[in-house]
Design a protein around this motif. Structure first.
Motif, PDB file in Angstrom:
ATOM      1  N   LYS A  28      -5.265  30.219  75.887  1.00  0.00           N
ATOM      2  CA  LYS A  28      -4.519  31.426  75.521  1.00  0.00           C
ATOM      3  C   LYS A  28      -3.145  31.070  74.964  1.00  0.00           C
ATOM      4  O   LYS A  28      -2.691  31.647  73.983  1.00  0.00           O
ATOM      5  CB  LYS A  28      -4.372  32.362  76.727  1.00  0.00           C
ATOM      6  CG  LYS A  28      -5.629  33.111  77.062  1.00  0.00           C
ATOM      7  CD  LYS A  28      -5.412  34.039  78.243  1.00  0.00           C
ATOM      8  CE  LYS A  28      -6.619  34.897  78.510  1.00  0.00           C
ATOM      9  NZ  LYS A  28      -6.406  35.796  79.664  1.00  0.00           N
ATOM     10  N   GLU A  31      -3.718  29.212  71.582  1.00  0.00           N
ATOM     11  CA  GLU A  31      -4.550  30.060  70.722  1.00  0.00           C
ATOM     12  C   GLU A  31      -5.729  29.320  70.087  1.00  0.00           C
ATOM     13  O   GLU A  31      -6.536  29.923  69.405  1.00  0.00           O
ATOM     14  CB  GLU A  31      -3.732  30.774  69.644  1.00  0.00           C
ATOM     15  CG  GLU A  31      -2.714  31.719  70.230  1.00  0.00           C
ATOM     16  CD  GLU A  31      -1.914  32.473  69.199  1.00  0.00           C
ATOM     17  OE1 GLU A  31      -1.924  32.077  68.014  1.00  0.00           O
ATOM     18  OE2 GLU A  31      -1.274  33.459  69.583  1.00  0.00           O
ATOM     19  N   HIS A  47      -8.177  34.929  70.143  1.00  0.00           N
ATOM     20  CA  HIS A  47      -7.597  35.873  69.180  1.00  0.00           C
ATOM     21  C   HIS A  47      -7.809  37.298  69.668  1.00  0.00           C
ATOM     22  O   HIS A  47      -8.941  37.715  69.928  1.00  0.00           O
ATOM     23  CB  HIS A  47      -8.257  35.678  67.809  1.00  0.00           C
ATOM     24  CG  HIS A  47      -7.718  36.572  66.750  1.00  0.00           C
ATOM     25  ND1 HIS A  47      -6.451  36.424  66.222  1.00  0.00           N
ATOM     26  CD2 HIS A  47      -8.266  37.636  66.126  1.00  0.00           C
ATOM     27  CE1 HIS A  47      -6.261  37.356  65.308  1.00  0.00           C
ATOM     28  NE2 HIS A  47      -7.335  38.109  65.236  1.00  0.00           N
ATOM     29  N   LYS A  48      -6.696  38.016  69.817  1.00  0.00           N
ATOM     30  CA  LYS A  48      -6.718  39.414  70.235  1.00  0.00           C
ATOM     31  C   LYS A  48      -7.578  39.647  71.477  1.00  0.00           C
ATOM     32  O   LYS A  48      -8.429  40.526  71.514  1.00  0.00           O
ATOM     33  CB  LYS A  48      -7.184  40.306  69.082  1.00  0.00           C
ATOM     34  CG  LYS A  48      -6.179  40.352  67.952  1.00  0.00           C
ATOM     35  CD  LYS A  48      -6.514  41.421  66.937  1.00  0.00           C
ATOM     36  CE  LYS A  48      -5.402  41.521  65.911  1.00  0.00           C
ATOM     37  NZ  LYS A  48      -5.674  42.505  64.896  1.00  0.00           N
ATOM     38  N   GLY A  49      -7.354  38.797  72.483  1.00  0.00           N
ATOM     39  CA  GLY A  49      -8.006  38.986  73.776  1.00  0.00           C
ATOM     40  C   GLY A  49      -9.428  38.464  73.875  1.00  0.00           C
ATOM     41  O   GLY A  49     -10.088  38.683  74.892  1.00  0.00           O
ATOM     42  N   GLU A  50      -9.926  37.790  72.851  1.00  0.00           N
ATOM     43  CA  GLU A  50     -11.297  37.273  72.884  1.00  0.00           C
ATOM     44  C   GLU A  50     -11.332  35.796  72.531  1.00  0.00           C
ATOM     45  O   GLU A  50     -10.520  35.314  71.740  1.00  0.00           O
ATOM     46  CB  GLU A  50     -12.180  38.044  71.899  1.00  0.00           C
ATOM     47  CG  GLU A  50     -12.369  39.492  72.255  1.00  0.00           C
ATOM     48  CD  GLU A  50     -13.310  40.204  71.296  1.00  0.00           C
ATOM     49  OE1 GLU A  50     -13.873  39.553  70.390  1.00  0.00           O
ATOM     50  OE2 GLU A  50     -13.482  41.419  71.456  1.00  0.00           O
ATOM     51  N   GLU A  72      -7.135  38.966  58.990  1.00  0.00           N
ATOM     52  CA  GLU A  72      -8.090  40.082  59.010  1.00  0.00           C
ATOM     53  C   GLU A  72      -8.524  40.406  57.584  1.00  0.00           C
ATOM     54  O   GLU A  72      -7.681  40.529  56.686  1.00  0.00           O
ATOM     55  CB  GLU A  72      -7.436  41.327  59.626  1.00  0.00           C
ATOM     56  CG  GLU A  72      -6.971  41.161  61.055  1.00  0.00           C
ATOM     57  CD  GLU A  72      -8.087  41.289  62.085  1.00  0.00           C
ATOM     58  OE1 GLU A  72      -9.049  42.034  61.842  1.00  0.00           O
ATOM     59  OE2 GLU A  72      -7.967  40.627  63.133  1.00  0.00           O
ATOM     60  N   ALA A  77     -11.810  39.710  61.943  1.00  0.00           N
ATOM     61  CA  ALA A  77     -10.989  38.509  62.113  1.00  0.00           C
ATOM     62  C   ALA A  77     -11.733  37.315  61.528  1.00  0.00           C
ATOM     63  O   ALA A  77     -12.906  37.092  61.827  1.00  0.00           O
ATOM     64  CB  ALA A  77     -10.697  38.275  63.592  1.00  0.00           C
TER      65      ALA A  77
END
Length: 158
Positions: A28, A31, A47-50, A72, A77
């Motif tokens: 996290k 990244e 990325h964005k919580g996944e 994006e 993504a």
């Protein structure tokens, strides 16, 4: 024998066993990380919580996807290969491109899919640990070319 009653080669079963690749907090924070899972180089993105995992080399020309930027496109993504700017969805491994109808002067470019080009692998989080399970989908994927054989950077153990 497997629970479904079919026999499976033990080497094949081992190839698809989950492999620990790092701590959730570390992935996290950074990244992205790279790992070797059963002699296959992969990159894991957060990325964005996944979490997402795919072959590390771009399907087009073997570019280093772990050095690309995530952007994006059409609400999806994508990792953008730093060598030739190929766009690959994190979720499905589809290659995206913009298309326009040359016969229609008022047409706007539309995002289209080339189909699945990059092999996507499964990421599991368990008690703060990240595991990757290689895809065992039976179709041939373009990124397989750079993940195996003479292009494989990590030498095989045999």
């Amino acid at each position: 024998m497997d629970p479904d009653g079919s026999e499976q080669d033990p080497e094949m079963k081992e190839q698809y066993a989950s492999v620990y690749v790092g701590r959730e907090e570390d992935v996290k924070r950074s990244e992205r990380i790279t790992a070797v899972v059963h002699d296959r180089e992969v990159v894991i993105f957060y990325h964005k919580g996944e979490f997402h995992a795919m072959d590390i080399r771009c399907y087009h020309s073997g570019g280093p996807l772990h050095l690309g930027e995530i952007e994006e496109f059409d609400g999806r993504a994508c990792i953008v290969c730093p060598w030739h700017k190929y766009k690959i969805t994190l979720e499905t491994g589809e290659g995206l491109y913009q298309s326009i109808d040359p016969k229609d002067p008022s047409a706007k470019p539309m995002w289209c899919s080339k189909g699945i080009k990059q092999r996507i692998h499964t990421v599991t989080v368990d008690n703060g640990n990240i595991y990757v399970t290689l895809s065992n989908k039976p179709f041939k994927c373009d990124s397989d070319y750079y993940a195996t054989g003479i292009f494989k950077v990590i030498p095989s153990s045999f």
